[in-house]
Design a protein around this motif. Structure first.
Motif, PDB file in Angstrom:
ATOM      1  N   ARG A 289     -32.942   0.177  46.550  1.00 39.89           N
ATOM      2  CA  ARG A 289     -33.808   0.170  45.360  1.00 39.89           C
ATOM      3  C   ARG A 289     -34.168   1.506  45.343  1.00 39.89           C
ATOM      4  O   ARG A 289     -34.412   2.204  46.245  1.00 39.89           O
ATOM      5  CB  ARG A 289     -35.176  -0.685  45.744  1.00 39.89           C
ATOM      6  CG  ARG A 289     -35.013  -2.211  45.897  1.00 39.89           C
ATOM      7  CD  ARG A 289     -34.726  -2.752  44.581  1.00 39.89           C
ATOM      8  NE  ARG A 289     -34.328  -4.427  44.651  1.00 39.89           N
ATOM      9  CZ  ARG A 289     -33.378  -4.908  44.734  1.00 39.89           C
ATOM     10  NH1 ARG A 289     -32.271  -4.069  45.171  1.00 39.89           N
ATOM     11  NH2 ARG A 289     -33.339  -6.303  44.824  1.00 39.89           N
ATOM     12  N   THR A 290     -34.818   1.661  44.025  1.00 42.32           N
ATOM     13  CA  THR A 290     -34.993   3.183  43.857  1.00 42.32           C
ATOM     14  C   THR A 290     -36.530   3.565  44.357  1.00 42.32           C
ATOM     15  O   THR A 290     -37.178   2.470  44.681  1.00 42.32           O
ATOM     16  CB  THR A 290     -35.280   3.592  42.422  1.00 42.32           C
ATOM     17  OG1 THR A 290     -36.319   2.681  41.801  1.00 42.32           O
ATOM     18  CG2 THR A 290     -33.944   3.286  41.720  1.00 42.32           C
TER      19      THR A 290
ATOM     20  N   ILE B 215     -38.717   4.592  42.976  1.00 38.56           N
ATOM     21  CA  ILE B 215     -39.886   4.286  42.050  1.00 38.56           C
ATOM     22  C   ILE B 215     -40.346   2.643  42.326  1.00 38.56           C
ATOM     23  O   ILE B 215     -41.612   2.555  42.315  1.00 38.56           O
ATOM     24  CB  ILE B 215     -39.495   4.505  40.396  1.00 38.56           C
ATOM     25  CG1 ILE B 215     -39.225   6.146  40.096  1.00 38.56           C
ATOM     26  CG2 ILE B 215     -40.330   3.973  39.428  1.00 38.56           C
ATOM     27  CD1 ILE B 215     -37.729   6.359  39.936  1.00 38.56           C
ATOM     28  N   ALA B 216     -39.538   2.229  42.543  1.00 43.22           N
ATOM     29  CA  ALA B 216     -39.694   0.522  42.665  1.00 43.22           C
ATOM     30  C   ALA B 216     -40.435   0.428  44.067  1.00 43.22           C
ATOM     31  O   ALA B 216     -41.220  -0.161  44.507  1.00 43.22           O
ATOM     32  CB  ALA B 216     -38.330  -0.327  42.940  1.00 43.22           C
TER      33      ALA B 216
ATOM     34  N   ARG C 211     -46.092  -5.692  38.553  1.00 39.84           N
ATOM     35  CA  ARG C 211     -44.813  -5.309  37.976  1.00 39.84           C
ATOM     36  C   ARG C 211     -44.911  -3.847  37.063  1.00 39.84           C
ATOM     37  O   ARG C 211     -45.868  -3.666  36.547  1.00 39.84           O
ATOM     38  CB  ARG C 211     -44.650  -6.315  36.753  1.00 39.84           C
ATOM     39  CG  ARG C 211     -43.162  -6.224  35.802  1.00 39.84           C
ATOM     40  CD  ARG C 211     -42.972  -7.332  35.231  1.00 39.84           C
ATOM     41  NE  ARG C 211     -43.848  -7.790  34.168  1.00 39.84           N
ATOM     42  CZ  ARG C 211     -44.005  -7.180  32.830  1.00 39.84           C
ATOM     43  NH1 ARG C 211     -43.105  -6.049  32.721  1.00 39.84           N
ATOM     44  NH2 ARG C 211     -44.762  -7.532  32.082  1.00 39.84           N
ATOM     45  N   ARG C 212     -43.905  -3.092  37.377  1.00 44.03           N
ATOM     46  CA  ARG C 212     -43.762  -1.864  36.672  1.00 44.03           C
ATOM     47  C   ARG C 212     -43.827  -1.919  35.276  1.00 44.03           C
ATOM     48  O   ARG C 212     -43.010  -2.615  34.440  1.00 44.03           O
ATOM     49  CB  ARG C 212     -42.698  -0.991  36.978  1.00 44.03           C
ATOM     50  CG  ARG C 212     -42.894  -0.376  38.372  1.00 44.03           C
ATOM     51  CD  ARG C 212     -41.389   0.130  38.896  1.00 44.03           C
ATOM     52  NE  ARG C 212     -40.479  -0.907  39.339  1.00 44.03           N
ATOM     53  CZ  ARG C 212     -39.054  -0.797  39.215  1.00 44.03           C
ATOM     54  NH1 ARG C 212     -38.699   0.379  39.084  1.00 44.03           N
ATOM     55  NH2 ARG C 212     -38.259  -1.802  39.626  1.00 44.03           N
ATOM     56  N   GLU C 213     -44.828  -1.242  34.434  1.00 41.29           N
ATOM     57  CA  GLU C 213     -44.845  -1.069  32.966  1.00 41.29           C
ATOM     58  C   GLU C 213     -44.070  -0.050  32.539  1.00 41.29           C
ATOM     59  O   GLU C 213     -43.387  -0.190  31.469  1.00 41.29           O
ATOM     60  CB  GLU C 213     -46.260  -1.209  32.584  1.00 41.29           C
ATOM     61  CG  GLU C 213     -46.968  -2.392  32.979  1.00 41.29           C
ATOM     62  CD  GLU C 213     -48.444  -2.263  32.548  1.00 41.29           C
ATOM     63  OE1 GLU C 213     -49.104  -1.040  32.745  1.00 41.29           O
ATOM     64  OE2 GLU C 213     -48.927  -3.206  32.131  1.00 41.29           O
ATOM     65  N   SER C 214     -44.228   1.309  33.079  1.00 40.91           N
ATOM     66  CA  SER C 214     -43.329   2.315  32.709  1.00 40.91           C
ATOM     67  C   SER C 214     -43.563   3.431  33.771  1.00 40.91           C
ATOM     68  O   SER C 214     -44.199   3.225  34.676  1.00 40.91           O
ATOM     69  CB  SER C 214     -44.005   3.026  31.607  1.00 40.91           C
ATOM     70  OG  SER C 214     -45.286   3.448  31.822  1.00 40.91           O
ATOM     71  N   PHE C 215     -42.577   4.256  33.901  1.00 42.25           N
ATOM     72  CA  PHE C 215     -42.923   5.310  34.745  1.00 42.25           C
ATOM     73  C   PHE C 215     -42.218   6.716  34.158  1.00 42.25           C
ATOM     74  O   PHE C 215     -41.558   6.797  33.227  1.00 42.25           O
ATOM     75  CB  PHE C 215     -41.871   5.134  36.000  1.00 42.25           C
ATOM     76  CG  PHE C 215     -40.348   5.375  35.780  1.00 42.25           C
ATOM     77  CD1 PHE C 215     -39.707   4.100  35.381  1.00 42.25           C
ATOM     78  CD2 PHE C 215     -39.642   6.499  35.946  1.00 42.25           C
ATOM     79  CE1 PHE C 215     -38.265   4.018  35.058  1.00 42.25           C
ATOM     80  CE2 PHE C 215     -38.194   6.456  35.870  1.00 42.25           C
ATOM     81  CZ  PHE C 215     -37.644   5.038  35.405  1.00 42.25           C
TER      82      PHE C 215
ATOM     83  N   MET D 143     -27.479  -7.062  44.142  1.00 37.36           N
ATOM     84  CA  MET D 143     -26.815  -6.017  43.559  1.00 37.36           C
ATOM     85  C   MET D 143     -25.401  -6.367  43.319  1.00 37.36           C
ATOM     86  O   MET D 143     -24.446  -6.143  42.578  1.00 37.36           O
ATOM     87  CB  MET D 143     -26.977  -5.036  43.916  1.00 37.36           C
ATOM     88  CG  MET D 143     -28.485  -4.486  43.866  1.00 37.36           C
ATOM     89  SD  MET D 143     -28.746  -2.559  43.596  1.00 37.36           S
ATOM     90  CE  MET D 143     -30.406  -2.859  42.914  1.00 37.36           C
TER      91      MET D 143
ATOM     92  N   ALA E  34     -33.860   3.221  38.111  1.00 33.06           N
ATOM     93  CA  ALA E  34     -35.120   2.699  38.063  1.00 33.06           C
ATOM     94  C   ALA E  34     -35.635   1.996  36.723  1.00 33.06           C
ATOM     95  O   ALA E  34     -36.129   1.006  36.728  1.00 33.06           O
ATOM     96  CB  ALA E  34     -36.144   3.688  38.309  1.00 33.06           C
TER      97      ALA E  34
ATOM     98  N   GLU F 242     -34.131  -1.282  36.701  1.00 35.94           N
ATOM     99  CA  GLU F 242     -35.080  -2.264  37.551  1.00 35.94           C
ATOM    100  C   GLU F 242     -36.012  -2.744  36.941  1.00 35.94           C
ATOM    101  O   GLU F 242     -36.538  -3.920  37.054  1.00 35.94           O
ATOM    102  CB  GLU F 242     -35.353  -1.583  38.795  1.00 35.94           C
ATOM    103  CG  GLU F 242     -34.507  -1.310  39.908  1.00 35.94           C
ATOM    104  CD  GLU F 242     -35.016  -0.377  41.338  1.00 35.94           C
ATOM    105  OE1 GLU F 242     -34.340  -0.192  42.166  1.00 35.94           O
ATOM    106  OE2 GLU F 242     -35.923   0.366  40.924  1.00 35.94           O
ATOM    107  N   GLN F 243     -36.904  -1.825  36.138  1.00 38.93           N
ATOM    108  CA  GLN F 243     -37.978  -2.063  35.577  1.00 38.93           C
ATOM    109  C   GLN F 243     -37.718  -3.320  34.394  1.00 38.93           C
ATOM    110  O   GLN F 243     -38.307  -3.986  34.152  1.00 38.93           O
ATOM    111  CB  GLN F 243     -38.592  -0.853  34.921  1.00 38.93           C
ATOM    112  CG  GLN F 243     -39.952  -1.115  34.136  1.00 38.93           C
ATOM    113  CD  GLN F 243     -40.270   0.225  33.192  1.00 38.93           C
ATOM    114  OE1 GLN F 243     -40.031   1.356  33.633  1.00 38.93           O
ATOM    115  NE2 GLN F 243     -40.934   0.182  32.248  1.00 38.93           N
TER     116      GLN F 243
ATOM    117  N   GLU G 269     -37.142  -6.246  35.954  1.00 38.18           N
ATOM    118  CA  GLU G 269     -38.542  -7.339  36.687  1.00 38.18           C
ATOM    119  C   GLU G 269     -39.104  -7.627  35.465  1.00 38.18           C
ATOM    120  O   GLU G 269     -39.735  -8.857  35.239  1.00 38.18           O
ATOM    121  CB  GLU G 269     -39.331  -6.243  36.999  1.00 38.18           C
ATOM    122  CG  GLU G 269     -39.300  -5.610  38.552  1.00 38.18           C
ATOM    123  CD  GLU G 269     -40.351  -4.555  38.974  1.00 38.18           C
ATOM    124  OE1 GLU G 269     -41.559  -4.319  38.212  1.00 38.18           O
ATOM    125  OE2 GLU G 269     -39.997  -4.035  39.995  1.00 38.18           O
TER     126      GLU G 269
END
Lengths: 259, 417
Positions: free
Chosen positions: A82-83, A85-86, A120-124, B1, B406, B409-410, B413
Motif C-alpha cells: 500500500r502507498t 499515503i494510505a 476514507r481519503r478525500e484528497s492528498f 492486487m 495512491a 487507491e483513493q 476507496e
C-alpha cells in the motif's frame, strides 16, 4: 482478524526503514527502525528480523504483512503493498477517528491527506520534486551547523527569538545561515528558524482547515515543530504515538484488516 | 492486487498508414527545402496552417519537432545547450530542446527518416501567440539565424465570451499577412484553393473529434496515450486529403473495437481525464503504470486542442479567426471550468489529473485554484503531477509513481472496490 494473530507492517522510507508487529487487539508488540541502506531488500530483511526478534516470533507466525514506503515493491516477503499515503492516513485515523487532515513530514517528502469521518481519503497532496521543508532539509542544514539531529528540538526550545529564513532552497538556506551567523545570530535562534521554515512549507501546501494529526519521523524527533504549527492554525494539532512508526503501523493495521 | 489482469498491448493497425503519410510529409518538406521547388513555412501548432497550405507552402511545425525530441528523450541532453546561450531552463522546453537540437545538429527526424538531415530550412516563420509568448521568441531565434521574415498573429488571452471585436481583430491580422506571404510565395492568394484547404481542415477536425469521443464508450477503446500519437496528422497534415482519409480509417477500426467490446485497458475500473501537456519522455512508463492499475486515462484537453468546429470554407478568414479564438488555451477560468465539467460528464470520468509542467505555464491549469474548484465544486478527486513536457530534470520518477498509485487507491476507496 484473530485475537491471537500477529500482523506486520514494514515501511521502507527514503531515510529510515521501520517494521511494526501488532497483535489482534491492534497493540504494538514490536517496533524497530534502521537506516535505509542502498539496498531496499537488505534494509527490509534487517529491520523485519529485528522486529521479529523483539517480538520473539518467526516470520511464518506473522499472519499478514503489508509493505509501504518508497521501497514497498522491494519487500519480497510482504503479502501486499500500500502507498505510504494510505498507511499514514490509516494510522492517524486509528488514533483520531474523525474528519482530520493528516500531515506526514517524512525524510524526503511531505504529505497532506484529507480523511473523512469514516477514514476514507478525500484528497492528498505531496510537496513538489524539491525536498525543501522535509526531513532531508533539516538534516542537511543541521549538518552544516554541526548540530546533531537529536539536539535540534532542545536547541530550538532555548531560542529567545526565531530567525526568519527567506529561501525555499536547501542549498540557498545553507548560505543564508552563514549570513545570519555573520550578523551575530546564535545557533538556537537559527535552529528555531529552520524548524519554523518547515512549518511554513506545510502551511503553503494546505490551509489546514480541520483538526490536524501529525505523523512521520521529523515530528517524532522534533516535537517543538507540532507546537509551532499549533500556534499558527485555528484547529487542534495532535501527534500520533510513535509518530515515526505511523506508516508501518498503518500498514500493519491494513494487514490485520485483510483477514 | 494480484487479481489484476495481465495487460496486453493492443496495436492500432491503422498506425502503419499513419507512419507512411507522416514519412511522406517529411520527405516532401525535405525535398522542397533542398530543391527550392516549393517554399517552406514554419508554423506554430495552432497557427494559420490553412492559409499557408492554401498558398502553396510546405508547412513544418516546430512544436511537433519539440514533441519528437521529448518522446525520443533527446531533449534532456539538448536543453542545456540552449540554456548556455541564454534561453532559460524556466522557459518552454520545446523551445530549448529544439534550439539545442539546432545547435548540435541532431534531430529525431534524421533518425526516423534516413536521408533527411533534419528540419527543412524555412523561407518564412509564421506564429500565432495563442499557445504562448514563447513561440514568438522561438521563431525570432530562427529568423535571426536564417535571416528570413518572422510574421505572426497576436492573440487575445483570458477570453470569456468571444465577441465580434475579437474575431475582427484576428481576422484582420490574418488578412494583413497575405501581401507578405504572396511576396515570399511569388504567387497571389487563390481564394478557391484556400477555401478548399479550410474545408479539408474542417473535415479532418470533425473526424478527429469523433475519434476522441469514441473514448466515451465503456470500456474505452482508446487511451490518451494512443491519442498523443494518433493526433499527428490532425496537427501537421490538417487541410490535406490524406489526413481526412487516415482518420476515416482509424475511426472504422475503433468502431470495430467498440462493437467487439475491446478495451484499451483490460478490466477498466477507473476512467481518468488528463489535463495539461503530455510528459513526452514518460508516455510508455505512465501508460503501463495506469494500465497495470486498471485505470484508463482516456480523455484530455491536450488532444482536443486540434478540434476546430468553427472552420467554414465559405468564410475562411473569419472562421479561422473564430476557430483559433475558441481554443481552450486562450479562454478564461470560468470557460475552462465549464469545459471540464462537460468533459467529465461526457466521458464518465472518475478522476482528473493535472500535469503541472514546469516550463509551460499556459498549459498548466492547476495554478489559479482550478484543482480546488473541480474537486470541491464537482466532487471529483484530483491529483497534481509535477513534471514537464520535455525537461525530465523536472520530473521525479518515484514521487510520480507513488502519487499515481495512491491516487488510484483513493479512487478505489471512493468506489468501494
Amino acid at each position: 482478524m484473530t485475537v491471537g494473530g500477529r500482523y506486520g507492517g514494514i515501511d521502507i522510507g527514503a531515510s529510515a526503514s521501520k517494521a511494526v508487529i501488532i497483535d489482534g487487539a491492534r497493540k504494538i508488540v514490536a517496533a524497530e527502525v534502521r537506516r535505509t541502506s542502498v539496498s531496499f531488500e537488505t534494509s527490509a530483511r534487517e529491520v523485519m528480523d529485528a522486529a521479529l526478534a523483539a517480538a520473539g516470533l518467526r516470520l511464518e507466525e506473522v499472519g499478514r504483512l503489508v509493505a509501504t514506503g518508497y521501497g514497498r515493491h522491494n519487500v519480497d516477503f510482504a503479502h501486499a503493498t500500500r502507498t505510504e499515503i494510505a498507511c499514514h492516513a490509516r494510522a492517524a485515523h486509528f488514533y483520531h477517528p474523525r474528519r482530520i487532515t493528516v500531515v506526514d513530514i517524512g525524510g524526503q517528502d511531505n504529505k497532506i491527506i484529507h480523511v473523512n469521518a469514516q477514514g476514507r481519503r478525500e484528497s492528498f497532496k505531496m510537496n513538489r520534486k524539491c525536498a525543501a521543508g522535509t526531513g532531508a532539509f533539516l538534516e542537511e542544514v543541521a549538518q552544516r551547523m554541526d548540530v546533531p539531529l537529536e539536539r535540534i528540538d532542545g536547541l530550538a526550545r532555548r531560542a529567545e527569538h526565531t530567525v526568519q529564513m527567506g529561501s525555499y532552497c536547501t542549498v540557498f538556506t545553507k548560505t543564508e545561515i552563514l549570513a545570519h551567523m555573520r550578523a551575530g545570530e546564535k545557533v538556537p535562534e537559527i535552529v528555531a528558524g529552520l524548524v519554523e521554515s518547515v512549518v511554513k512549507r506545510i502551511l503553503e501546501m494546505d490551509p489546514l482547515a480541520r483538526e490536524v494529526v501529525l505523523t512521520g519521523g521529523v515530528v517524532a524527533h522534533i516535537p517543538i515543530l507540532a507546537e509551532m504549527l499549533a500556534a499558527r492554525v485555528r484547529h487542534p494539532v495532535h501527534v500520533v504515538p510513535d509518530a515515526q512508526f505511523a506508516g508501518a503501523f498503518g500498514a500493519a493495521l491494513m494487514a490485520a484488516e485483510m483477514e | 492486487m494480484s487479481d489484476r489482469p495481465k495487460q496486453t498491448f493492443k496495436k492500432i493497425h491503422a498506425s502503419g498508414r499513419m507512419k507512411e503519410i507522416m514519412e511522406a510529409h517529411f520527405r516532401e518538406l525535405d525535398e522542397a527545402a533542398r530543391t527550392k521547388k516549393q517554399k517552406v513555412a514554419w508554423c506554430t501548432s495552432v497557427g494559420p496552417a490553412e492559409l499557408l497550405k492554401g498558398m502553396g507552402f510546405q508547412v513544418f511545425f516546430p512544436e511537433n519537432h519539440g514533441a519528437m525530441l521529448g518522446a525520443t528523450r533527446m531533449a534532456t541532453d539538448l536543453i542545456p545547450l540552449a540554456n548556455a546561450i541564454g534561453y532559460s531552463p524556466d522557459i518552454c522546453s520545446y523551445l530549448t530542446s529544439d534550439i539545442g537540437s539546432y545547435l548540435k545538429g541532431e534531430s529525431p527526424i534524421s533518425r526516423a527518416y534516413p536521408g533527411i538531415d533534419g528540419p527543412p530550412r524555412p523561407d518564412v516563420l509564421v506564429f500565432n501567440t495563442n499557445q504562448c509568448r514563447d513561440v514568438q521568441d522561438w521563431f525570432n531565434f530562427y529568423g535571426r539565424e536564417f535571416n528570413v521574415p518572422v510574421i505572426g498573429i497576436q492573440t487575445h488571452r483570458g477570453v470569456g465570451e468571444i465577441t465580434r471585436a475579437h474575431v475582427d481583430s484576428i481576422s484582420a491580422q490574418l488578412k494583413a499577412m497575405v501581401p507578405k506571404l504572396e511576396e515570399i510565395a511569388g504567387t497571389k492568394l487563390d481564394m478557391d484553393a484556400f477555401k478548399r484547404v479550410v474545408g479539408l481542415s474542417r473535415q479532418c477536425t470533425d473526424l478527429w473529434k469523433e475519434v476522441l469521443e469514441i473514448a466515451s464508450h465503456k470500456p474505452s477503446p482508446l487511451t490518451f496515450f494512443d491519442g498523443t500519437i494518433q493526433m499527428g496528422p490532425a496537427v501537421i497534415l490538417r487541410g490535406e486529403e490524406r489526413a481526412v482519409d487516415y482518420y476515416r480509417l482509424l475511426l472504422a477500426e475503433l468502431k470495430q473495437r467498440v462493437e467487439a467490446g475491446v478495451a484499451a485497458v483490460d478490466g477498466e475500473k477507473f476512467r481518468i481525464y488528463w489535463e495539461g501537456m503530455p510528459i513526452w519522455g514518460k508516455l510508455r512508463d505512465l501508460s503501463t503504470q495506469f494500465a497495470d492499475l486498471q485505470a484508463c486515462v482516456l480523455a484530455s484537453t491536450y488532444c482536443s486542442s486540434w478540434v476546430f468546429p468553427a472552420l467554414d470554407p465559405d468564410a475562411p478568414f473569419d472562421s479561422m479567426a473564430r476557430a483559433y479564438l475558441e481554443l481552450f488555451i486562450v479562454r478564461d477560468e470560468d470557460y475552462k471550468e465549464a469545459y471540464f465539467a462537460r468533459q467529465i460528464s461526457r466521458y464518465g470520468i472518475d478522476g482528473m489529473i493535472f500535469h503541472d509542467a514546469k516550463t509551460c505555464p499556459n498549459n498548466s491549469n492547476n495554478r489559479y485554484g482550478m484543482v480546488e474548484r473541480i474537486s470541491e465544486g464537482h466532487d471529483l478527486p484530483t491529483l497534481v503531477l509535477h513534471g514537464d513536457l520535455n525537461d525530465l530534470r523536472c520530473y521525479s520518477e518515484e514521487q510520480a509513481r507513488t502519487n499515481i498509485e495512491a491516487y488510484i487507491e483513493q479512487l478505489a476507496e471512493k468506489k468501494g472496490l
